[in-house]
Write a protein that holds these residues in place. Structure first.
Motif, short mmCIF file in Angstrom:
data_model
loop_
_atom_site.label_atom_id
_atom_site.label_comp_id
_atom_site.label_asym_id
_atom_site.label_seq_id
_atom_site.Cartn_x
_atom_site.Cartn_y
_atom_site.Cartn_z
N GLU A 32 -69.68 -73.97 -47.53
CA GLU A 32 -68.79 -74.79 -46.68
C GLU A 32 -69.61 -75.89 -46.00
O GLU A 32 -70.64 -75.63 -45.41
N GLY A 43 -49.99 -79.31 -39.61
CA GLY A 43 -48.84 -78.94 -38.78
C GLY A 43 -48.89 -77.49 -38.34
O GLY A 43 -48.13 -77.06 -37.48
N PHE A 45 -47.90 -74.81 -39.73
CA PHE A 45 -46.71 -74.06 -40.12
C PHE A 45 -47.11 -73.26 -41.36
O PHE A 45 -47.45 -73.83 -42.39
N ASN A 153 -66.40 -85.29 -51.67
CA ASN A 153 -67.31 -86.04 -52.54
C ASN A 153 -67.23 -85.54 -53.99
O ASN A 153 -67.68 -86.20 -54.91
N ASP A 264 -55.77 -77.76 -52.04
CA ASP A 264 -55.60 -79.21 -52.12
C ASP A 264 -56.47 -79.85 -53.18
O ASP A 264 -56.17 -80.96 -53.64
N ILE A 277 -50.84 -74.66 -46.87
CA ILE A 277 -51.68 -73.47 -46.59
C ILE A 277 -51.27 -72.35 -47.53
O ILE A 277 -52.12 -71.66 -48.10
#
Ligand SMILES: Cc1cc2nc3c(=O)[nH]c(=O)nc-3n(C[C@H](O)[C@H](O)[C@H](O)COP(=O)(O)OP(=O)(O)OC[C@H]3O[C@@H](n4cnc5c(N)ncnc54)[C@H](O)[C@@H]3O)c2cc1C
Length: 359
Positions: A32, A43, A45, A153, A264, A277
């Motif tokens: 990470e 958001g 949610f 990247n 994503d 999510i």
């Protein structure tokens, strides 16, 4: 050292893949770029269909996060002076990314994942094994999951991908609000929208997606919508605002050169459907499941990648299709949008159906 699996990116997709693969017995390295906890534009949610998966991923120490989360049983869409009501059934959970991502990261560590923060992957080479380079370190893995998010990247630049030239950005912050409805409220205006929902402890999260020429800060966003401007007058800022750009929608691509793409990194779904999510958690766990027989020496990597792409297309791709249809409807020119809205306003069952279709 040769790992069974290296995962790039410690967001919901990466941690979901890491926890699932480690529990299957694989040696997993999770890399990470940033550090947890941290706020993230979102958001917050978390749609209902991934809640049981999330419950299973969190370790015992973090189980309360989901148990205590505010539930969101309804949605209100504020658009052109109208309010469309819809139920969110079963209710979604509202969980701050500050808490969610850190809880998943720690749960990965307790599942036996070798988890390294502040380890930016600079390049990926080879394929049998994959060679992954971070500053000053090199690692090898039999399989690789790219869960590095929408914009890293390691992913394609927009021009290479045929994306639109309009620049969109995301901004978000938490505010204290004395009394909040348990509702996700979406305020639409020309050039963007802002979602507001309670996140517990007397706070709301305000998160906007907006064209860069329309607004670049939350106060500018609030000023674009009369009801939101009025509501936000009594708010007090309680977290530093964060922003991100560009926001690029692209056709989902679950595989690239033998690498499984999750979350994503595979495809960015329009945030207003509140499924990013969930897609990240589900695609991460699907990637780990698809690799199981390869890691056990019972199938080739090509087979595993093919089975992941197939399963991704069958179970996750429909969400992208529906969200882009609904997005097109909401950005219709005013003269076409008005009759559509009047119809939806008088037909709550159809509005509920459309909301359900994005789930
Ligand atoms: C304005 C806005 C509102 C949204 N609202 C919602 C919502 O309400 N509900 C919802 O479900 N979704 C929402 N989303 C979408 C959601 O935030 C994403 O879909 C979700 O974060 C995807 O998770 P991920 O794990 O794929 O990527 P991320 O959460 O972006 O995680 C990727 C990780 O990879 C790391 N990384 C990147 N490059 C490297 C590298 N080279 N080496 C190592 N690490 C790297 C990053 O630091 C990051 O931590 C929203 C998005 C936006 C922009």
């Amino acid at each position: 050292m040769l790992y069974d699996l290296i995962i790039i990116g410690g967001g919901p997709a990466g941690t979901s893949a890491a926890i699932s693969a480690a529990r299957q017995g694989a040696s997993v390295l999770l890399l990470e770029r940033g550090r947890f906890p941290r706020h993230k534009v979102c958001g917050e949610f978390v749609s209902a269909e991934s809640l049981s998966l999330l419950r299973g991923l969190l370790d015992l120490q973090h189980a309360a996060l989901l148990h205590d989360a505010v539930r969101i049983p309804r949605a209100r869409m504020f658009l052109d002076g109208r309010i469309l009501h819809a139920s969110v059934d079963p209710p979604a959970a509202s969980i701050a990314r500050f808490d969610l991502d850190a809880a998943l990261w720690h749960s990965a560590e307790s599942a036996g994942v070798y988890a390294r923060q502040q380890a930016t992957v600079q390049s990926v080479g080879g394929s049998r094994p994959f060679r992954i380079v971070t500053a000053g370190k090199e690692f090898e893995a039999r399989a690789l999951v790219n869960a590095s998010g929408r914009w890293s990247n390691l992913n394609l630049a927009p021009a290479e991908n045929g994306a639109r030239s309009e620049k969109w950005l995301g901004v978000k912050a938490h505010f204290a609000e004395p009394v909040s409805e348990p509702s996700v409220d979406l305020y639409f205006f020309d050039g963007g929208y802002c979602g507001v929902q309670p996140v517990g402890a007397g706070r709301v999260n305000a998160s906007a997606m907006v064209r860069a020429d329309v607004a670049s800060s939350l106060p500018e966003v609030f000023a674009r919508h009369p009801e939101l401007r009025e509501r936000s007058r009594i708010w007090t800022l309680v977290s530093d605002p964060v922003s991100t750009s560009p926001l690029i929608f692209r056709h989902p691509q679950p595989e690239r050169d033998g690498i499984l793409m999750a979350g994503d990194a595979a495809g960015f779904v329009d945030p207003f459907v509140g499924d990013g999510i969930s897609l990240a958690l589900r695609s991460g766990s699907l990637a780990a499941r698809s690799l199981k027989s390869f890691l056990a020496g019972e199938a080739s990597l090509n087979d595993a990648v093919r089975s992941y792409s197939q399963a991704y297309k069958e179970s996750l791709l429909p969400v992208f299709r529906t969200s882009s249809k609904i997005r097109r409807m909401l950005v219709l020119p005013g003269y076409l949008r008005k009759p559509v809205l009047s119809f939806l306003e008088s037909s709550p069952a159809i509005t509920n159906y459309l909301v359900r279709k994005t789930r």
